[in-house]
Scaffold this motif. Sequence first.
Motif, PDB file in Angstrom:
ATOM      1  N   LYS A 241       0.822  -1.209   0.000  1.00 50.99           N
ATOM      2  CA  LYS A 241       0.000   0.000   0.000  1.00 50.99           C
ATOM      3  C   LYS A 241       0.857   1.260   0.000  1.00 50.99           C
ATOM      4  O   LYS A 241       0.469   2.288  -0.533  1.00 50.99           O
ATOM      5  CB  LYS A 241      -0.925  -0.014   1.220  1.00 50.99           C
ATOM      6  N   LYS A 242       2.017   1.159   0.585  1.00 49.90           N
ATOM      7  CA  LYS A 242       2.894   2.326   0.637  1.00 49.90           C
ATOM      8  C   LYS A 242       3.227   2.811  -0.768  1.00 49.90           C
ATOM      9  O   LYS A 242       3.265   4.001  -1.045  1.00 49.90           O
ATOM     10  CB  LYS A 242       4.177   1.982   1.394  1.00 49.90           C
ATOM     11  N   THR A 243       3.443   1.878  -1.677  1.00 49.78           N
ATOM     12  CA  THR A 243       3.740   2.236  -3.062  1.00 49.78           C
ATOM     13  C   THR A 243       2.572   2.984  -3.683  1.00 49.78           C
ATOM     14  O   THR A 243       2.748   3.979  -4.373  1.00 49.78           O
ATOM     15  CB  THR A 243       4.042   0.969  -3.886  1.00 49.78           C
ATOM     16  N   VAL A 244       1.370   2.504  -3.420  1.00 47.33           N
ATOM     17  CA  VAL A 244       0.169   3.146  -3.956  1.00 47.33           C
ATOM     18  C   VAL A 244       0.034   4.555  -3.386  1.00 47.33           C
ATOM     19  O   VAL A 244      -0.199   5.519  -4.122  1.00 47.33           O
ATOM     20  CB  VAL A 244      -1.088   2.316  -3.614  1.00 47.33           C
ATOM     21  N   TYR A 245       0.182   4.669  -2.086  1.00 44.74           N
ATOM     22  CA  TYR A 245       0.010   5.975  -1.445  1.00 44.74           C
ATOM     23  C   TYR A 245       1.093   6.965  -1.884  1.00 44.74           C
ATOM     24  O   TYR A 245       0.823   8.158  -2.046  1.00 44.74           O
ATOM     25  CB  TYR A 245       0.017   5.817   0.076  1.00 44.74           C
ATOM     26  N   GLU A 246       2.300   6.463  -2.068  1.00 44.84           N
ATOM     27  CA  GLU A 246       3.376   7.344  -2.528  1.00 44.84           C
ATOM     28  C   GLU A 246       3.078   7.865  -3.930  1.00 44.84           C
ATOM     29  O   GLU A 246       3.252   9.056  -4.211  1.00 44.84           O
ATOM     30  CB  GLU A 246       4.704   6.586  -2.519  1.00 44.84           C
ATOM     31  N   ALA A 247       2.633   6.963  -4.802  1.00 39.74           N
ATOM     32  CA  ALA A 247       2.298   7.380  -6.167  1.00 39.74           C
ATOM     33  C   ALA A 247       1.118   8.342  -6.158  1.00 39.74           C
ATOM     34  O   ALA A 247       1.068   9.298  -6.939  1.00 39.74           O
ATOM     35  CB  ALA A 247       1.976   6.152  -7.017  1.00 39.74           C
ATOM     36  N   LEU A 248       0.195   8.101  -5.262  1.00 41.01           N
ATOM     37  CA  LEU A 248      -0.976   8.976  -5.146  1.00 41.01           C
ATOM     38  C   LEU A 248      -0.564  10.363  -4.669  1.00 41.01           C
ATOM     39  O   LEU A 248      -1.027  11.384  -5.191  1.00 41.01           O
ATOM     40  CB  LEU A 248      -1.973   8.346  -4.166  1.00 41.01           C
ATOM     41  N   GLU A 249       0.322  10.382  -3.707  1.00 41.48           N
ATOM     42  CA  GLU A 249       0.782  11.653  -3.143  1.00 41.48           C
ATOM     43  C   GLU A 249       1.521  12.492  -4.180  1.00 41.48           C
ATOM     44  O   GLU A 249       1.344  13.714  -4.259  1.00 41.48           O
ATOM     45  CB  GLU A 249       1.697  11.371  -1.942  1.00 41.48           C
ATOM     46  N   SER A 250       2.329  11.837  -4.987  1.00 44.05           N
ATOM     47  CA  SER A 250       3.135  12.567  -5.970  1.00 44.05           C
ATOM     48  C   SER A 250       2.410  12.779  -7.295  1.00 44.05           C
ATOM     49  O   SER A 250       2.929  13.455  -8.183  1.00 44.05           O
ATOM     50  CB  SER A 250       4.444  11.812  -6.225  1.00 44.05           C
ATOM     51  N   GLY A 251       1.221  12.176  -7.424  1.00 42.91           N
ATOM     52  CA  GLY A 251       0.480  12.319  -8.678  1.00 42.91           C
ATOM     53  C   GLY A 251       1.114  11.548  -9.819  1.00 42.91           C
ATOM     54  O   GLY A 251       1.004  11.949 -10.985  1.00 42.91           O
ATOM     55  N   ASP A 252       1.762  10.441  -9.489  1.00 43.66           N
ATOM     56  CA  ASP A 252       2.466   9.629 -10.489  1.00 43.66           C
ATOM     57  C   ASP A 252       1.457   8.781 -11.263  1.00 43.66           C
ATOM     58  O   ASP A 252       1.124   7.669 -10.871  1.00 43.66           O
ATOM     59  CB  ASP A 252       3.496   8.742  -9.776  1.00 43.66           C
ATOM     60  N   ARG A 253       0.984   9.314 -12.380  1.00 45.69           N
ATOM     61  CA  ARG A 253      -0.057   8.636 -13.155  1.00 45.69           C
ATOM     62  C   ARG A 253       0.393   7.268 -13.659  1.00 45.69           C
ATOM     63  O   ARG A 253      -0.346   6.288 -13.597  1.00 45.69           O
ATOM     64  CB  ARG A 253      -0.473   9.498 -14.351  1.00 45.69           C
ATOM     65  N   ALA A 254       1.603   7.195 -14.172  1.00 45.64           N
ATOM     66  CA  ALA A 254       2.094   5.947 -14.762  1.00 45.64           C
ATOM     67  C   ALA A 254       2.116   4.817 -13.736  1.00 45.64           C
ATOM     68  O   ALA A 254       1.705   3.684 -14.021  1.00 45.64           O
ATOM     69  CB  ALA A 254       3.484   6.160 -15.353  1.00 45.64           C
ATOM     70  N   THR A 255       2.578   5.128 -12.527  1.00 46.67           N
ATOM     71  CA  THR A 255       2.633   4.100 -11.478  1.00 46.67           C
ATOM     72  C   THR A 255       1.235   3.681 -11.043  1.00 46.67           C
ATOM     73  O   THR A 255       0.948   2.489 -10.891  1.00 46.67           O
ATOM     74  CB  THR A 255       3.426   4.624 -10.262  1.00 46.67           C
ATOM     75  N   ILE A 256       0.363   4.664 -10.841  1.00 45.94           N
ATOM     76  CA  ILE A 256      -1.016   4.352 -10.448  1.00 45.94           C
ATOM     77  C   ILE A 256      -1.682   3.473 -11.501  1.00 45.94           C
ATOM     78  O   ILE A 256      -2.340   2.476 -11.185  1.00 45.94           O
ATOM     79  CB  ILE A 256      -1.834   5.646 -10.254  1.00 45.94           C
ATOM     80  N   LEU A 257      -1.492   3.817 -12.758  1.00 44.81           N
ATOM     81  CA  LEU A 257      -2.102   3.056 -13.848  1.00 44.81           C
ATOM     82  C   LEU A 257      -1.551   1.633 -13.881  1.00 44.81           C
ATOM     83  O   LEU A 257      -2.303   0.662 -14.058  1.00 44.81           O
ATOM     84  CB  LEU A 257      -1.829   3.759 -15.177  1.00 44.81           C
ATOM     85  N   ALA A 258      -0.237   1.509 -13.692  1.00 50.14           N
ATOM     86  CA  ALA A 258       0.378   0.177 -13.685  1.00 50.14           C
ATOM     87  C   ALA A 258      -0.145  -0.662 -12.525  1.00 50.14           C
ATOM     88  O   ALA A 258      -0.436  -1.853 -12.679  1.00 50.14           O
ATOM     89  CB  ALA A 258       1.896   0.310 -13.593  1.00 50.14           C
ATOM     90  N   LEU A 259      -0.292  -0.046 -11.363  1.00 48.82           N
ATOM     91  CA  LEU A 259      -0.800  -0.765 -10.193  1.00 48.82           C
ATOM     92  C   LEU A 259      -2.254  -1.182 -10.378  1.00 48.82           C
ATOM     93  O   LEU A 259      -2.659  -2.271  -9.969  1.00 48.82           O
ATOM     94  CB  LEU A 259      -0.659   0.112  -8.947  1.00 48.82           C
ATOM     95  N   LEU A 260      -3.033  -0.319 -11.007  1.00 51.31           N
ATOM     96  CA  LEU A 260      -4.444  -0.638 -11.229  1.00 51.31           C
ATOM     97  C   LEU A 260      -4.625  -1.805 -12.193  1.00 51.31           C
ATOM     98  O   LEU A 260      -5.625  -2.523 -12.131  1.00 51.31           O
ATOM     99  CB  LEU A 260      -5.179   0.593 -11.776  1.00 51.31           C
ATOM    100  N   LYS A 261      -3.667  -1.992 -13.077  1.00 54.32           N
ATOM    101  CA  LYS A 261      -3.779  -3.063 -14.073  1.00 54.32           C
ATOM    102  C   LYS A 261      -3.314  -4.409 -13.541  1.00 54.32           C
ATOM    103  O   LYS A 261      -3.492  -5.432 -14.198  1.00 54.32           O
ATOM    104  CB  LYS A 261      -2.990  -2.689 -15.327  1.00 54.32           C
ATOM    105  N   ILE A 262      -2.707  -4.407 -12.360  1.00 52.49           N
ATOM    106  CA  ILE A 262      -2.329  -5.678 -11.737  1.00 52.49           C
ATOM    107  C   ILE A 262      -3.587  -6.301 -11.142  1.00 52.49           C
ATOM    108  O   ILE A 262      -4.328  -5.639 -10.419  1.00 52.49           O
ATOM    109  CB  ILE A 262      -1.272  -5.456 -10.633  1.00 52.49           C
ATOM    110  N   PRO A 263      -3.868  -7.585 -11.443  1.00 56.49           N
ATOM    111  CA  PRO A 263      -5.130  -8.197 -10.984  1.00 56.49           C
ATOM    112  C   PRO A 263      -5.155  -8.504  -9.498  1.00 56.49           C
ATOM    113  O   PRO A 263      -5.158  -9.647  -9.070  1.00 56.49           O
ATOM    114  CB  PRO A 263      -5.210  -9.486 -11.815  1.00 56.49           C
ATOM    115  N   VAL A 264      -5.130  -7.459  -8.693  1.00 57.98           N
ATOM    116  CA  VAL A 264      -5.240  -7.596  -7.243  1.00 57.98           C
ATOM    117  C   VAL A 264      -6.488  -6.839  -6.809  1.00 57.98           C
ATOM    118  O   VAL A 264      -6.686  -5.700  -7.206  1.00 57.98           O
ATOM    119  CB  VAL A 264      -4.001  -7.014  -6.529  1.00 57.98           C
TER     120      VAL A 264
END
Length: 384
Positions: free
Chosen positions: A143-166
Amino acid sequence: MRAARFLHKTFVVFLIFLLGFSNCAVFNRNNTPLIVKVEENLVPEDTGKKIIAAPLFIPLGLVAGILDLLIVHPIIRIPDAFNDTVSLLWTPRGNGYVTNMGFLPISIVLTPIVFSLDLLARSSFDINGNVDRSRIESNPVPKKTVYEALESGDRATILALLKIPVHNWPPELSQKVIERFRTDPEIVHLSLVRMAESLSTKDASKYDSYLITFLNQDKEVDRALGRYFVKSGSLAGTSAIVSILASEKVSKETEDIYIRTVLHADKANPVVDLINLYFKIADKKRKIVYEFENRISHIYANNQAKEYESGFISLLNKDPVLDEILLNYYVRIKSSIGSEAMIKLLVSGQLPKVSLKNYISAILQIGKEKDVQIILERFPAIGK
């Protein structure tokens, strides 16, 4: 020369094998749980110990592989094959009652064939993301990775995480992602689907009003929200869907999604509103009658009938076809509430003459003593 031909043939055979089996289900670890267990529990990491233990884990691994291939993995895929068969052969396409009934014998004949072939394909090949999500979810994205990407507005990371089937993100995290990237349709789409699929029934009322605002914008989101509204039995969600249908600003495909959602969410009032809405539109009347009859049969078969007993009273005496469905429903569940409602309609004189016989027959079959006595008093010829 002969050696060259042999090498050429060998290469061709290898290529055919590679093309034919490179997508085999057995090559996906998620499809072989017994092999994974053998590997995790019996295969040492140290090379020397691995050699010593080989006579034990190799035979067990072979047995586990055979069981995975012939029994475990096919069993895992039965729900997928069932859903495919229902979707292909038993999901109404809105072609009208007569057409659907005409196709019924074909559906019956094809069901075992389609189910068997689908199960064989899904068991043999790693198709359509043919994975076991329960094992994927045991290794969630930190979750830390998600929150960090969210905090920084890192679209590419958020998109990559969303596409992982979790699918074990907490719904509030998906909501934060949506709000952070509200103008990004791809992220909003993926986040909404993830949010709808991760919500539990205990969260039902907490997010309903939020999710409703995203209805009728994207078909895949509508499907995900529909599944959630059905799972949670959301009155707010299904009522909102009926309102959208009343606006007539939906595509045919979305309309089908919405109708099935309302009928399967186990809330009588939205179902009544839906039927009242569609009975005003001649070309849609047959469609909703067909869908409603299927749903009534389903809820009776699954012992859910009592949940609708009082809710459907207001639909009586609206239409002969609808009456036939409802009277049969009340007779099958021996409904005292239904019998009482029918008596009131009969005594009030509101029933047309063509309906009297059916109502009287239904009341007598239900067999509520007080109501039967009223029938015998008003129609003494019946008792003779």
